[in-house]
Design an enzyme around this catalytic site. Structure first.
Site, PDB file in Angstrom:
ATOM      1  N   ASP A 257       0.819  -1.206   0.000  1.00 29.09           N
ATOM      2  CA  ASP A 257       0.000   0.000   0.000  1.00 29.09           C
ATOM      3  C   ASP A 257       0.860   1.266   0.000  1.00 29.09           C
ATOM      4  O   ASP A 257       1.824   1.378   0.772  1.00 29.09           O
ATOM      5  CB  ASP A 257      -0.907  -0.005   1.236  1.00 29.09           C
ATOM      6  CG  ASP A 257      -1.764   1.238   1.345  1.00 29.09           C
ATOM      7  OD1 ASP A 257      -2.580   1.464   0.440  1.00 29.09           O
ATOM      8  OD2 ASP A 257      -1.603   1.994   2.324  1.00 29.09           O
ATOM      9  N   ILE A 259       3.337   3.102  -1.312  1.00 30.03           N
ATOM     10  CA  ILE A 259       4.767   3.105  -0.988  1.00 30.03           C
ATOM     11  C   ILE A 259       5.392   4.489  -1.128  1.00 30.03           C
ATOM     12  O   ILE A 259       6.513   4.711  -0.646  1.00 30.03           O
ATOM     13  CB  ILE A 259       5.556   2.083  -1.829  1.00 30.03           C
ATOM     14  CG1 ILE A 259       5.477   2.419  -3.323  1.00 30.03           C
ATOM     15  CG2 ILE A 259       5.073   0.671  -1.554  1.00 30.03           C
ATOM     16  CD1 ILE A 259       6.433   1.585  -4.158  1.00 30.03           C
ATOM     17  N   GLU A 294       1.284   0.121  -4.812  1.00 27.24           N
ATOM     18  CA  GLU A 294       0.560   1.353  -5.120  1.00 27.24           C
ATOM     19  C   GLU A 294       1.522   2.518  -4.958  1.00 27.24           C
ATOM     20  O   GLU A 294       2.238   2.615  -3.958  1.00 27.24           O
ATOM     21  CB  GLU A 294      -0.624   1.545  -4.171  1.00 27.24           C
ATOM     22  CG  GLU A 294      -1.360   2.861  -4.401  1.00 27.24           C
ATOM     23  CD  GLU A 294      -2.260   3.262  -3.248  1.00 27.24           C
ATOM     24  OE1 GLU A 294      -3.110   4.148  -3.456  1.00 27.24           O
ATOM     25  OE2 GLU A 294      -2.114   2.714  -2.138  1.00 27.24           O
ATOM     26  N   ASP A 320      -2.729   7.156 -13.749  1.00 30.86           N
ATOM     27  CA  ASP A 320      -2.863   8.069 -14.894  1.00 30.86           C
ATOM     28  C   ASP A 320      -3.876   7.574 -15.913  1.00 30.86           C
ATOM     29  O   ASP A 320      -4.651   8.363 -16.462  1.00 30.86           O
ATOM     30  CB  ASP A 320      -1.502   8.241 -15.600  1.00 30.86           C
ATOM     31  CG  ASP A 320      -0.655   9.339 -14.974  1.00 30.86           C
ATOM     32  OD1 ASP A 320      -1.082   9.915 -13.957  1.00 30.86           O
ATOM     33  OD2 ASP A 320       0.438   9.615 -15.506  1.00 30.86           O
ATOM     34  N   HIS A 387     -11.005   0.457  -4.795  1.00 38.62           N
ATOM     35  CA  HIS A 387     -11.588   0.917  -3.526  1.00 38.62           C
ATOM     36  C   HIS A 387     -11.406   2.421  -3.329  1.00 38.62           C
ATOM     37  O   HIS A 387     -12.266   3.087  -2.744  1.00 38.62           O
ATOM     38  CB  HIS A 387     -10.981   0.142  -2.355  1.00 38.62           C
ATOM     39  CG  HIS A 387      -9.564   0.499  -2.034  1.00 38.62           C
ATOM     40  ND1 HIS A 387      -8.483  -0.093  -2.660  1.00 38.62           N
ATOM     41  CD2 HIS A 387      -9.047   1.413  -1.180  1.00 38.62           C
ATOM     42  CE1 HIS A 387      -7.373   0.420  -2.183  1.00 38.62           C
ATOM     43  NE2 HIS A 387      -7.679   1.347  -1.294  1.00 38.62           N
ATOM     44  N   ASP A 388     -10.294   2.976  -3.815  1.00 35.64           N
ATOM     45  CA  ASP A 388     -10.058   4.408  -3.675  1.00 35.64           C
ATOM     46  C   ASP A 388     -10.951   5.227  -4.597  1.00 35.64           C
ATOM     47  O   ASP A 388     -11.582   6.202  -4.171  1.00 35.64           O
ATOM     48  CB  ASP A 388      -8.588   4.740  -3.978  1.00 35.64           C
ATOM     49  CG  ASP A 388      -7.670   4.500  -2.792  1.00 35.64           C
ATOM     50  OD1 ASP A 388      -8.134   4.674  -1.647  1.00 35.64           O
ATOM     51  OD2 ASP A 388      -6.503   4.150  -3.011  1.00 35.64           O
ATOM     52  N   GLN A 389     -10.979   4.851  -5.871  1.00 40.25           N
ATOM     53  CA  GLN A 389     -11.683   5.668  -6.851  1.00 40.25           C
ATOM     54  C   GLN A 389     -13.197   5.639  -6.654  1.00 40.25           C
ATOM     55  O   GLN A 389     -13.888   6.573  -7.049  1.00 40.25           O
ATOM     56  CB  GLN A 389     -11.321   5.224  -8.277  1.00 40.25           C
ATOM     57  CG  GLN A 389      -9.851   5.352  -8.612  1.00 40.25           C
ATOM     58  CD  GLN A 389      -9.299   6.736  -8.322  1.00 40.25           C
ATOM     59  OE1 GLN A 389      -9.986   7.738  -8.467  1.00 40.25           O
ATOM     60  NE2 GLN A 389      -8.048   6.803  -7.906  1.00 40.25           N
ATOM     61  N   GLY A 391     -14.610   4.448  -3.310  1.00 41.36           N
ATOM     62  CA  GLY A 391     -14.835   4.712  -1.890  1.00 41.36           C
ATOM     63  C   GLY A 391     -14.440   6.095  -1.435  1.00 41.36           C
ATOM     64  O   GLY A 391     -14.935   6.581  -0.411  1.00 41.36           O
TER      65      GLY A 391
END
Length: 564
Positions: A257, A259, A294, A320, A387-389, A391
């Site tokens: 996760d 880095i 990531e 990107d 999950h990021d894009q 959540g």
């Protein structure tokens, strides 16, 4: 180094417990089932150690200068972060000792969160869906972090016991059984691990020693001391964790996760050392272990081989490509999306790997990224959602809801038929409509309010309503669970895309622009056309094997594949 071993392991007919605690003068092991206390003695490098008679399943705590706390390297916390640790048998009777392992060019990933993946949110329940992945052609699962966090529901990035899989999903043996069953279907399983910080509640490490850096900070919490005084045992704490997951649980790899928020000025950076020890373990045990990461740095050295002065990772996430397509399709331009928008950003990603490859970012107000050069593009992992894009949107909407059917299918097609390694997010392959929201299970109202307020402040760069779902409300968690109401249309569409990818997408390709805003990716045996054009474009009909149009005339958001 065995003298830097953390936690409990078998020692002849007994057990030995090692705890790195240079701040502690007096430590005892408290065996709770027997109510027996055993003095732990000083050992090299600041460890405390005790040899004792015990049994698997036995619960215990340690007493550190009068404080009774769990083992920082606990293998299981059956009652949560404040409860006792439990002695876990590392040996498990795996039935499947041989299974197919995929290289990056063949890998098709789906990211899943165990707690929301099924109705009951357990490893046992998740096993029932493995046949679904085999049927779809999805061959790799990436599980969001499992390390024990506060409460019973969490994304997983608030873990404080890196070795203890969260009790709310099941037991360690049930997790091993899930992985064993996945291997029966020749499905690889990777684990998302968090080595850049620990969560805000239940973190006992600072009580014991300098586990965390006093030089480096990150936005989420204390960051591990990888390069300061006393850092050797801390590095061992993490490196041992890497081997622990791939050895005892038979995970096929790890996703590291964020880095970009791991700081290490050591001669051998901890990221490179993780890659090296994983590869060495794989060579020794005849297993191919994948380490991906990531990062938002667009740093190509991460995936260069160690012999070419790189870090030796197998791949890293490439935001990107997502941002370039999503902003073009949605028209959103707030926050970091302001750096994208036009079709030229999509084309640059396909041509160079990164859009920002050493060019100026108006959002960051500085140059961003490096040149990817001639490395295989499958070293970059791309997605239409993760999950990021999802959540980290105020209302957790999926691309299908934001974009509508045609644009969403075009987005999915660009991801799966691209030269990059595709990653799906749980449920997208059958048209899931439930959101994926940010959720927590806080211990008190005050902490819940602080999380809620912090969450709302994160949206300040975006024009989203502040009337967002409360992360602490259990309804937020329940609403994030998959419904598994499968749409045959999307199932068939994704099956087709995945099948076409496996048959025609190759590592080598050439990029063409046969018409303005028509992208042609020429693979070895077939060419894929993506239309961003407002006008009809006719493609020579010979050899067409797939098209979303009604004939060989494609318009905006159509995809066509023809044999070369």
């Amino acid at each position: 180094m065995d003298e830097l071993y953390h936690g409990i392991k078998k020692y002849d007919d007994n057990f030995i417990l090692n705890v790195w605690a240079p701040k502690i003068k007096n430590m005892q092991l408290h065996l709770l089932d027997k109510n027996k206390k055993i003095i732990m003695h000083d050992a090299p490098y600041g460890f405390k150690s005790a040899v004792f008679s015990g049994h698997f399943g036995e619960k215990y705590k340690i007493i550190a200068d009068g404080m009774e706390i769990p083992d920082p390297a606990s293998r299981f916390q059956p009652e949560g972060i404040n409860g006792p640790s439990q002695i876990i048998n590392p040996d498990y009777n795996f039935i499947h000792n041989k299974w197919r392992v995929y290289d990056m060019n063949d890998t098709i990933i789906e990211e899943i969160h165990i707690g929301t993946f099924t109705k009951y949110g357990t490893y046992k329940d998740a096993e029932e869906k493995l046949e679904h992945f085999e049927d779809m052609g999805i061959n790799t699962l990436e599980i969001m972090p499992l390390s024990q966090f506060y409460g019973t529901r969490n994304w997983g990035y608030d873990g404080v016991f890196p070795y203890a899989p969260a009790f709310s999903y099941g037991t360690p043996d049930e997790l091993k059984h899930f992985i064993d069953r996945a291997h029966e279907y020749n499905i690889n399983v990777m684990l998302d691990v968090v080595y850049n910080h620990v969560g805000p509640l239940g973190n006992i490490l600072p009580l014991l020693g300098p586990y965390f850096s006093d030089q480096h900070k990150n936005p989420w919490g204390p960051t591990f001391n990888f390069d300061g005084p006393f850092s050797d045992p801390v590095r061992a704490f993490i490196l041992q964790n890497v081997i622990y997951w791939i050895n005892e649980y038979k995970f096929d790899g790890l996703r590291l996760d964020a880095i970009h928020s791991i700081y290490d000025s050591s001669p051998v950076n901890i990221i490179k050392e993780i890659s090296l020890i994983a590869k060495q373990f794989g060579e020794k045990h005849n297993r191919k272990i994948k380490i991906v990461a990531e990062t938002d740095k667009n740093d190509s050295s991460l995936v260069k081989s160690v012999k070419n002065c790189g870090y030796g990772l197998d791949a890293h996430w490439n935001d990107d490509f997502h941002h370039s397509i999503f902003t073009y399709l949605s028209g959103e331009n707030a926050g970091y999306y302001s750096d994208y928008g036009g079709p030229e950003h999509i084309i640059r990603c396909l041509k160079y790997g990164y859009d920002y490859n050493g060019v100026y970012s108006n959002y960051l107000h500085k140059v961003r990224g490096t040149v990817f050069k001639n490395m295989p593009k499958n070293r970059l992992i791309v997605c239409d959602s993760n999950h990021d894009q999802i959540g980290n949107r105020a209302f957790g909407e999926r691309p299908l809801k934001i974009l509508g059917d045609k644009k969403f299918k075009f987005f999915a097609g660009m991801i799966i038929l691209s030269p990059f390694t595709p990653m799906l997010f749980q449920g997208e392959e059958y048209g899931e409509v439930s959101p994926f929201l940010f959720f927590v299970d806080p211990p008190d109202k005050k902490f819940a309010e602080s999380v809620f307020n912090g969450r709302k402040s994160e949206f300040s760069d975006f024009s989203w309503s502040q009337d967002v779902p409360n992360p602490a409300d259990i309804k937020t968690f329940i609403n994030s669970k998959l419904t598994w109401n499968e749409s045959d249309m999307y199932v068939n569409y994704y099956k087709t895309l995945i099948s076409l990818r496996k048959k025609y997408v190759s590592e080598k390709y050439k990029l063409y622009m046969p018409e303005k805003n028509v992208i042609k990716i020429g693979y070895e045996n077939a060419s894929v056309y993506f239309s961003l054009s407002e006008k009809d474009v006719k493609i020579n009909g010979h050899g067409i094997i797939y098209t979303t149009s009604k004939n060989n005339i494609i318009n905006k958001f159509d995809i066509l594949i023809k044999l070369n």
